[in-house]
Design a protein around this motif. Structure first.
Motif, PDB file in Angstrom:
ATOM      1  N   GLU A 195       0.829  -1.198   0.000  1.00  0.00           N
ATOM      2  CA  GLU A 195       0.000   0.000   0.000  1.00  0.00           C
ATOM      3  C   GLU A 195       0.872   1.260   0.000  1.00  0.00           C
ATOM      4  O   GLU A 195       0.721   2.143   0.863  1.00  0.00           O
ATOM      5  N   PRO A 196       1.787   1.373  -0.962  1.00  0.00           N
ATOM      6  CA  PRO A 196       2.809   2.412  -0.896  1.00  0.00           C
ATOM      7  C   PRO A 196       2.363   3.814  -1.288  1.00  0.00           C
ATOM      8  O   PRO A 196       2.884   4.792  -0.755  1.00  0.00           O
ATOM      9  N   ASN A 197       1.420   3.915  -2.220  1.00  0.00           N
ATOM     10  CA  ASN A 197       1.076   5.237  -2.744  1.00  0.00           C
ATOM     11  C   ASN A 197      -0.099   5.825  -1.964  1.00  0.00           C
ATOM     12  O   ASN A 197      -1.130   6.189  -2.508  1.00  0.00           O
ATOM     13  N   THR A 198       0.065   5.874  -0.635  1.00  0.00           N
ATOM     14  CA  THR A 198      -0.986   6.354   0.259  1.00  0.00           C
ATOM     15  C   THR A 198      -0.371   7.301   1.291  1.00  0.00           C
ATOM     16  O   THR A 198       0.844   7.446   1.375  1.00  0.00           O
ATOM     17  N   ASN A 199      -1.226   7.892   2.097  1.00  0.00           N
ATOM     18  CA  ASN A 199      -0.758   8.719   3.201  1.00  0.00           C
ATOM     19  C   ASN A 199      -1.080   8.069   4.546  1.00  0.00           C
ATOM     20  O   ASN A 199      -1.304   8.735   5.553  1.00  0.00           O
ATOM     21  N   TYR A 200      -1.098   6.730   4.548  1.00  0.00           N
ATOM     22  CA  TYR A 200      -1.475   5.984   5.749  1.00  0.00           C
ATOM     23  C   TYR A 200      -0.346   5.887   6.773  1.00  0.00           C
ATOM     24  O   TYR A 200      -0.583   5.543   7.924  1.00  0.00           O
ATOM     25  N   THR A 241       5.852  -9.429  -7.352  1.00  0.00           N
ATOM     26  CA  THR A 241       4.501  -8.889  -7.457  1.00  0.00           C
ATOM     27  C   THR A 241       4.517  -7.365  -7.488  1.00  0.00           C
ATOM     28  O   THR A 241       5.518  -6.717  -7.181  1.00  0.00           O
ATOM     29  N   THR A 242       3.364  -6.820  -7.832  1.00  0.00           N
ATOM     30  CA  THR A 242       3.180  -5.372  -7.848  1.00  0.00           C
ATOM     31  C   THR A 242       3.052  -4.831  -6.428  1.00  0.00           C
ATOM     32  O   THR A 242       3.393  -5.504  -5.465  1.00  0.00           O
ATOM     33  N   SER A 243       2.468  -3.660  -6.303  1.00  0.00           N
ATOM     34  CA  SER A 243       2.565  -2.880  -5.070  1.00  0.00           C
ATOM     35  C   SER A 243       1.576  -3.223  -3.970  1.00  0.00           C
ATOM     36  O   SER A 243       1.512  -2.519  -2.966  1.00  0.00           O
ATOM     37  N   ASP A 244       0.765  -4.276  -4.116  1.00  0.00           N
ATOM     38  CA  ASP A 244      -0.177  -4.636  -3.052  1.00  0.00           C
ATOM     39  C   ASP A 244      -0.948  -3.411  -2.571  1.00  0.00           C
ATOM     40  O   ASP A 244      -1.004  -3.118  -1.377  1.00  0.00           O
ATOM     41  N   GLU A 245      -1.565  -2.732  -3.511  1.00  0.00           N
ATOM     42  CA  GLU A 245      -2.218  -1.465  -3.167  1.00  0.00           C
ATOM     43  C   GLU A 245      -3.535  -1.699  -2.434  1.00  0.00           C
ATOM     44  O   GLU A 245      -4.139  -2.769  -2.514  1.00  0.00           O
ATOM     45  N   THR A 246      -3.990  -0.672  -1.743  1.00  0.00           N
ATOM     46  CA  THR A 246      -5.130  -0.785  -0.843  1.00  0.00           C
ATOM     47  C   THR A 246      -6.460  -1.002  -1.546  1.00  0.00           C
ATOM     48  O   THR A 246      -7.390  -1.546  -0.965  1.00  0.00           O
ATOM     49  N   ASN A 247      -6.566  -0.579  -2.818  1.00  0.00           N
ATOM     50  CA  ASN A 247      -7.802  -0.802  -3.559  1.00  0.00           C
ATOM     51  C   ASN A 247      -7.497  -0.951  -5.042  1.00  0.00           C
ATOM     52  O   ASN A 247      -6.447  -0.514  -5.523  1.00  0.00           O
TER      53      ASN A 247
END
Length: 492
Positions: A195-200, A241-247
């Protein structure tokens, strides 16, 4: 084996069609399995031999428990030893590397012994179906801009130092190599960011390592360097794998901004479904790219059913599994963590544990670890998950079963060899009659019925009975209120 999962919501008999024309083709049509991440719960319980052994049986043994076969091992970044802000007892995951007295970077292969103890036990319990993935929430703290493994001071800004991408890629490859060759724990895939491209992920957070990595050039750079590092170790068979993004929507954006070299480096798309925006588009993108796709992390505190009590969380999980698979058509489905809270009178390192689960509503996880008694306390959500994971096994081919939205029925199927398994969820407070029409598949012989329903203390937990024999392409069943039921029958 054909496995079908459905949810019902009307009093009249509901017809559900099962057709091989709707078989999922992802990963060549082969289902890879069910899983869980091991962070943070394995880090918390792995010191205790009793809890470790029980977790292996209850979560990874197909005869004694859920039969999960996918383990996502968190390669910890480890935080600055002078920091004391991570107060959640399970999420202070040690790193594999530290700075010695001379300022040199050194590996410590024993630092994460607790989580590794659980990995070993889990892989043994899962047997030949075991699938080990390693993933990262953050690089080691000294590779970050903030000097903190929980994130940057500005959570929306990159937290890997510009000159540390090579070192971080080497770190992940080194761990993969050590686990595979030295520990004999075969790593099958690597996910270098979460979940890298977030502000979490803010610095000095009370839990969860995290690391913002911008889409585009930054993510591309890390993927290419990780692939090159794996190749240097001779680990060319490991999937990247890719970035395992949040959505899914955010995952699509990130895939489209990768450089050509990065696109060529990845072997699978992994996505989370905490949000479901553009979920069908994500599935279609994987089809168009002819690339494998996993739903690699989700959980939540949702509920479903009508006055369902302790079944409400389990019914929510069942519906989540069905809708995710219908929309994405992945080859695996992975829960965030099976144990989300702990009981201990002493706490851990001066920190207090969260205590028992409140099972009348929604909650994260499927169980609670009691460190005082050495017990793992299960829930109806645990047993609802098992209605899927125990009977839809790796190697099956999943089949989509479209249904009318207003019918309240959601259906999923999976065919394996010569067995048909139907898993059905009734989210109403009344019994429901369902007619399964299997079209070209002929059903024959005795029907096994396995069901989870009611409250934990006096309800059903994979309670098994038999139904009358069938001979033909139709199976009529009655579903108990607020229940998850599995039917198993031979088919041709």
């Amino acid at each position: 084996m054909l496995v079908l999962v459905c949810m019902t919501g009307h009093a009249e008999s509901i017809k559900v069609a099962v057709s091989m024309d709707n078989a999922i083709q992802t990963n060549g049509g082969r289902w890879e399995g069910w899983g869980t991440s091991l962070c943070w719960w394995a880090n918390r319980i792995g010191y205790n031999e009793t809890l470790t052994a029980k977790s292996a049986d209850l979560f990874f043994d197909a005869q004694k428990g859920l039969g999960l076969n996918i383990m996502r091992y968190n390669v910890g970044g480890g935080d600055d030893p002078t920091h004391h802000h991570i107060t959640r007892t399970d999420s202070d995951v040690p790193g594999w590397m530290y700075i010695d007295a001379d300022g040199q970077r050194q590996y410590d292969y024993t630092a994460d012994a607790r989580q590794l103890n659980v990995v070993k036990a889990a892989m043994k319990a899962a047997g030949q179906d075991a699938y080990l993935e390693i993933f990262s929430n953050s690089p080691p703290y000294f590779m970050t801009n903030s000097g903190c493994s929980t994130g940057n001071f500005k959570a929306e800004e990159n937290n890997i130092k510009d000159d540390e991408y090579d070192d971080f890629a080497e770190y992940m490859a080194h761990v993969a190599n050590y686990m595979t060759r030295e520990m004999k724990l075969k790593v099958k895939s690597v996910s270098p960011m979460n979940e890298p491209n977030t502000n979490y992920w803010p610095a000095m957070n009370y839990k969860q390592e995290g690391c913002h990595i911008d889409a585009g050039e930054s993510q591309s750079k890390l993927l290419v360097l990780t692939k090159e590092a794996l190749n240097r170790y001779g680990l060319k068979d490991i999937i990247l794998t890719t970035s395992d993004e949040t959505n899914p929507g955010k995952q699509i954006e990130e895939i489209r901004t990768l450089t050509p070299d990065a696109r060529a480096a990845i072997d699978r798309i992994s996505v989370h479904t905490y949000g479901t925006n553009s979920i069908r588009e994500m599935g279609q993108l994987a089809k168009d790219e002819k690339i494998n796709l996993w739903m690699s992390e989700v959980d939540g505190n949702g509920t479903a059913g009508q006055n369902a009590g302790e079944m409400a969380a389990g019914l929510w999980l069942a519906e989540k599994i069905i809708t995710d698979i219908q929309a994405l058509e992945p080859s695996a489905w992975v829960l965030w963590q099976v144990i989300d809270t702990h009981i201990s009178k002493d706490g851990y390192m001066g920190r207090r544990d969260g205590g028992p689960l409140r099972t009348q509503g929604g909650y994260w996880g499927t169980a609670c670890a009691n460190h005082d008694t050495g017990e793992i306390l299960l829930t109806q959500k645990y047993y609802a998950f098992g209605q899927f994971s125990r009977y839809i096994r790796p190697g099956a081919q999943l089949i989509l079963c479209p249904t009318e939205r207003r019918s309240g029925v959601k259906a999923l199927a999976a065919k394996d060899k010569k067995t048909l398994t139907l898993v059905c969820t009734n989210t109403t407070s009344e019994p429901k009659e369902v007619e399964f029409n299997t079209e070209g598949l002929k059903l024959k012989g005795q029907v096994r019925q396995i069901r989870t329903s009611g409250q934990f203390s006096d309800g059903e937990h994979w309670a098994e009975t038999t139904l009358p024999k069938v001979n033909g392409s139709t199976l009529d069943v009655t579903l108990a209120p607020n229940s998850v039921t599995t039917f198993i029958v031979s088919c041709k």
